[in-house]
Design a protein around this motif. Structure first.
Motif, PDB file in Angstrom:
ATOM      1  N   ARG A 164     -42.029 -76.613  -6.759  1.00 34.41           N
ATOM      2  CA  ARG A 164     -42.866 -77.132  -7.836  1.00 34.41           C
ATOM      3  C   ARG A 164     -44.317 -77.240  -7.354  1.00 34.41           C
ATOM      4  NH1 ARG A 164     -40.518 -77.501 -12.392  1.00 34.41           N
ATOM      5  NH2 ARG A 164     -39.218 -79.354 -12.145  1.00 34.41           N
ATOM      6  N   ARG A 165     -45.250 -76.912  -8.221  1.00 32.93           N
ATOM      7  CA  ARG A 165     -46.681 -76.993  -7.882  1.00 32.93           C
ATOM      8  C   ARG A 165     -47.183 -78.428  -8.066  1.00 32.93           C
ATOM      9  NH1 ARG A 165     -48.662 -71.638 -11.247  1.00 32.93           N
ATOM     10  NH2 ARG A 165     -47.573 -70.085  -9.974  1.00 32.93           N
ATOM     11  N   THR A 166     -46.592 -79.325  -7.305  1.00 31.06           N
ATOM     12  CA  THR A 166     -46.989 -80.727  -7.312  1.00 31.06           C
ATOM     13  C   THR A 166     -47.101 -81.178  -5.863  1.00 31.06           C
ATOM     14  OG1 THR A 166     -44.665 -81.394  -7.452  1.00 31.06           O
ATOM     15  CG2 THR A 166     -45.886 -81.237  -9.528  1.00 31.06           C
ATOM     16  N   ARG A 169     -44.792 -80.252  -2.868  1.00 31.65           N
ATOM     17  CA  ARG A 169     -44.139 -78.992  -3.246  1.00 31.65           C
ATOM     18  C   ARG A 169     -42.609 -79.111  -3.148  1.00 31.65           C
ATOM     19  NH1 ARG A 169     -44.768 -74.723  -0.406  1.00 31.65           N
ATOM     20  NH2 ARG A 169     -44.800 -73.280  -2.146  1.00 31.65           N
ATOM     21  N   ASP A 225     -43.987 -71.918 -15.234  1.00 30.83           N
ATOM     22  CA  ASP A 225     -45.431 -71.891 -14.991  1.00 30.83           C
ATOM     23  C   ASP A 225     -45.833 -72.814 -13.846  1.00 30.83           C
ATOM     24  OD1 ASP A 225     -45.714 -70.108 -17.059  1.00 30.83           O
ATOM     25  OD2 ASP A 225     -46.150 -71.652 -18.550  1.00 30.83           O
ATOM     26  N   ASP A 226     -44.992 -73.836 -13.569  1.00 31.37           N
ATOM     27  CA  ASP A 226     -45.320 -74.791 -12.511  1.00 31.37           C
ATOM     28  C   ASP A 226     -44.485 -74.566 -11.256  1.00 31.37           C
ATOM     29  OD1 ASP A 226     -42.911 -75.490 -13.587  1.00 31.37           O
ATOM     30  OD2 ASP A 226     -43.328 -77.653 -13.663  1.00 31.37           O
ATOM     31  N   GLU A 227     -43.929 -73.346 -11.117  1.00 36.90           N
ATOM     32  CA  GLU A 227     -43.106 -73.017  -9.956  1.00 36.90           C
ATOM     33  C   GLU A 227     -43.716 -71.884  -9.155  1.00 36.90           C
ATOM     34  OE1 GLU A 227     -38.439 -73.300 -10.265  1.00 36.90           O
ATOM     35  OE2 GLU A 227     -39.246 -72.440 -12.111  1.00 36.90           O
ATOM     36  N   ASP A 228     -43.559 -71.957  -7.837  1.00 37.15           N
ATOM     37  CA  ASP A 228     -43.905 -70.857  -6.942  1.00 37.15           C
ATOM     38  C   ASP A 228     -42.614 -70.318  -6.331  1.00 37.15           C
ATOM     39  OD1 ASP A 228     -46.708 -70.839  -7.183  1.00 37.15           O
ATOM     40  OD2 ASP A 228     -46.855 -72.575  -5.834  1.00 37.15           O
TER      41      ASP A 228
END
Length: 248
Positions: A164-166, A169, A225-228
Motif C-alpha cells: 500500500r502507498r501509505t 508500505r 491505484d494505491d498499490e505498488d
C-alpha cells in the motif's frame, strides 16, 4: 459400420454436417475443425494436474481457434457426465460432478479445519481485497496473529499482492485461483451476497441498516491505484525470495 462410427465411443463429440448457404450441399469442415480443437483441448486439460489457463491453451491449439467458444462447447459436452469441465478464473479443469462427490468421500484426505479466526480473516480478505493486516484487524475488532495469516498463505488460498502507498508500505493480501478452485467459483464475484448469506443462516436477519458487503474486484491481478507491485527487494524482505549473493 465405418471405422469412424466404430470409434465414436472414444471421441465425445458428434460431427453435425452443416448445409452451405449457396449450394445447399453439406459442409462439415467447420464442425470437424471445432471437434478437433475440442479433442486437443480435452487432452491438454486432462493431462494437467492444475487448471489450464486460456492463454496456455491458445499457445498449444491451432492458430485462429476461439479458445473460449471451444471450451464452452466442451463444457456442455461434459455437463451431464461423471466429471465436469469447470472454469476457474481464466483457466479450465476437470472435476468430479458435484452430485457424485459422496463417492470420493472414503478416499478423501482429512484436512485440518481452519480455526474460527482463520475463517474470519479469509472471509475478510476475500470480500475486502486488497486489504492490509491493519485493515483486517480494524474490521474484526481484534488483533490478528501472524500465525493466522501464515496458515492461510500455506493453504495457497491467500497471497501477498503488493504494498500500500501509505507510511510503512504495508503488504496487501488477496485470494488466489486455488481459492476459487477449492470453493468452486468461476470468479471472485461469484461469492455469495448478503441475501444469500442471510438465507444460509450465516448473517443475522437483523443487521444494521448501514451494513453492506463490498464487491470484490473483477480482476484479482490488477493492482489498485494505491498499490505498488512487490519487487525482488520486497520479496527478500518478506522471506519469499532467497537473498542474492553479493560479489566479493
Amino acid at each position: 459400420m465405418s471405422e469412424n462410427s466404430a470409434n465414436a465411443n472414444i471421441i465425445p463429440f458428434l460431427i453435425d454436417d452443416e448445409a452451405d448457404d449457396d449450394t445447399g450441399e453439406l459442409n462439415s469442415a467447420p464442425r470437424r475443425s471445432l471437434d478437433e480443437a475440442m479433442r486437443m483441448a480435452e487432452a491438454i486439460v486432462f493431462a494437467s494436474t492444475e487448471p489450464v489457463s486460456e492463454r496456455a491453451l491458445a499457445a498449444r491449439l491451432p492458430e485462429g481457434v476461439d479458445v473460449r467458444a471451444t471450451m464452452l462447447e466442451l463444457q456442455e459436452v461434459y455437463s451431464s457426465r461423471g466429471v465436469n469441465l469447470v472454469r476457474v478464473a481464466d483457466a479450465w479443469a476437470f472435476r468430479t460432478a458435484g452430485d457424485l462427490a459422496y463417492l470420493m468421500s472414503r478416499d478423501a484426505i482429512q484436512q485440518k479445519k481452519l480455526s474460527r479466526a482463520a475463517l474470519e480473516v479469509l472471509a475478510i480478505i476475500a470480500y475486502h481485497q486488497p486489504v492490509t493486516r491493519a485493515e483486517i484487524e480494524e474490521i474484526r475488532g481484534v488483533e490478528t496473529s501472524k500465525g493466522t495469516l501464515d496458515t492461510l498463505l500455506e493453504t495457497e488460498w491467500v497471497r501477498m499482492r503488493g504494498r500500500r502507498r501509505t507510511p510503512g508500505r504495508p503488504v496487501t493480501y488477496g485470494t488466489t485461483d486455488k481459492f476459487l478452485d477449492h470453493f468452486a467459483l468461476e470468479e471472485i464475484r461469484d461469492l455469495p451476497g448478503m441475501e444469500e448469506l442471510k438465507g444460509a443462516g450465516l448473517l443475522s436477519a437483523r443487521m444494521p441498516s448501514n451494513f453492506a458487503i463490498p464487491l470484490p474486484p473483477s480482476d484479482l491481478d490488477l493492482l489498485g491505484d494505491d498499490e505498488d507491485p512487490l519487487t525482488d527487494v520486497d520479496l527478500e524482505e518478506l522471506g519469499l525470495l532467497t537473498p542474492r549473493a553479493l560479489d566479493d
